[in-house]
Design an enzyme around this catalytic site. Structure first.
Site, PDB file in Angstrom:
ATOM      1  N   PRO A 148       1.640   0.438   3.766  1.00 53.09           N
ATOM      2  CA  PRO A 148       1.770   0.142   2.268  1.00 53.09           C
ATOM      3  C   PRO A 148       3.257   0.578   1.860  1.00 53.09           C
ATOM      4  O   PRO A 148       3.585   1.787   2.241  1.00 53.09           O
ATOM      5  CB  PRO A 148       0.581   0.822   1.526  1.00 53.09           C
ATOM      6  CG  PRO A 148      -0.548   0.943   2.591  1.00 53.09           C
ATOM      7  CD  PRO A 148       0.251   1.213   3.885  1.00 53.09           C
ATOM      8  N   GLU A 149       3.769  -0.440   1.231  1.00 48.11           N
ATOM      9  CA  GLU A 149       5.140   0.107   0.640  1.00 48.11           C
ATOM     10  C   GLU A 149       4.911   0.219  -0.808  1.00 48.11           C
ATOM     11  O   GLU A 149       3.824   0.030  -1.089  1.00 48.11           O
ATOM     12  CB  GLU A 149       6.358  -0.597   0.921  1.00 48.11           C
ATOM     13  CG  GLU A 149       6.681  -1.013   2.492  1.00 48.11           C
ATOM     14  CD  GLU A 149       7.645  -1.981   2.933  1.00 48.11           C
ATOM     15  OE1 GLU A 149       8.428  -1.790   2.140  1.00 48.11           O
ATOM     16  OE2 GLU A 149       7.405  -2.558   3.947  1.00 48.11           O
TER      17      GLU A 149
END
Length: 285
Positions: free
Chosen positions: A2-3
């Site tokens: 996840p960014e």
DNA sequence: CGAGCAACCTGCATGC
DNA sequence: TGCATGCAGGTTGCTC
């Protein structure tokens, strides 16, 4: 994994279900994440989650005793489900696990007084769950982080200054959380494409005008991804179990050999610092 | 100080 | 079908 957009999507997905709710039970099935989950978090049982906030790719849960600090690592995701419901999740369609048996890689479960549970799943276990009784912004992992990319503290001047005398490739710099938080491999590639900058270009040799374009591109691509619920490649899901829809908007990431949407030349894949970089050698100079 | 790279761990795609 | 290999959204912490 996840960014920033995926973490922000997670924040928005869980907050309405959990904010203000009292923790009734904490189940830790696997404490060996990036760092061992500290035993003291068990003592949060009976306390309310007062606020949920985000800093970079970290989530903070405020309680009267202190803050939980979460990181989703490469493959972490959170899912909200009724406590007793083991069958309705999109993830739970596999017959591999019978009812009431925890799903594989579901390492931590929080149950709440409103009848809902939060399930943390993280196949690769690069995520983290930590606790601090003090100001979380002073925590060792947090205090040296750079500015939030969507706030005004991240601007042409700050990035241009950070690039002075740096010989590293620009992609390296925008993925450095001490310079700006939240930009991972996908969105670094996409932002450099939008800005027309070659990922290999030395950071210190880029004009201020082009840095301005890059700052604008980073903000644009992150905001667009948030608006679409993030990018799902494999593991990520929103808190309701649905995937993120930004994948269909990717111009270069994962597009090796496909035509550039601007000039139709083939998207290239190279390695930089052991990470894949995707770019158009014609449009990005 | 900066640059390069190994490490943490599992699952999946690919090729023989 | 099985096995070996390489790759994946992140970040710390080591060496040079």
């Amino acid at each position: 994994m996840p960014e920033l957009p995926e973490v922000e999507t997670t924040l928005r997905g869980i907050t309405p279900h959990i904010k203000g709710q009292t923790i009734s039970k904490i189940i830790i099935r696997q404490r060996q994440l990036r760092w061992p989950i500290p035993d003291e978090i068990k003592s949060l049982t009976g306390l309310p989650v007062e606020e949920i906030t985000r800093r970079g790719k970290y989530l903070f849960w405020q309680t009267p005793a202190g803050h939980l600090i979460w990181h989703l690592g490469m493959s972490g995701s959170m899912l909200i489900l009724p406590i007793d419901d083991e069958s309705e999740s999109p993830r739970r369609q596999s017959h591999e696990f019978t009812k009431h048996e925890p799903e594989k890689h579901e390492h931590v479960v929080f149950e709440f007084n409103n009848g809902l549970s939060l399930r943390y799943r993280d196949p690769r276990r690069f995520g983290a769950l930590l606790f601090t009784a003090d100001d979380p912004n002073q925590h060792k992992l947090i205090r040296s982080l750079g500015p939030e990319p969507l706030q005004s503290e991240f601007n042409t001047d700050t990035l241009y200054q950070a690039c002075r005398n740096r010989t590293a490739p620009i992609k390296h710099l925008i993925m450095d959380s001490h310079i700006v938080v939240g930009v991972g491999n996908i969105y670094a590639c996409e932002a450099l494409y939008l800005a027309g900058i070659n990922p290999k270009r030395k950071a210190g040799k880029i004009s201020k005008q082009r840095i301005e374009k890059l700052v604008s591109a980073i903000k644009t691509v992150l905001q667009a991804a948030i608006n679409q619920g993030g990018t799902t490649l494999q593991d990520f899901n929103q808190a309701d179990g649905k995937p993120g829809y930004f994948k269909q908007s990717l111009n270069v990431y994962g597009q090796r050999g496909r035509p550039c949407s601007i000039c139709s030349s083939k998207i290239r894949q190279i390695k930089q610092a052991q990470r894949s970089t995707f770019y158009c050698a014609n449009c990005q100079r």
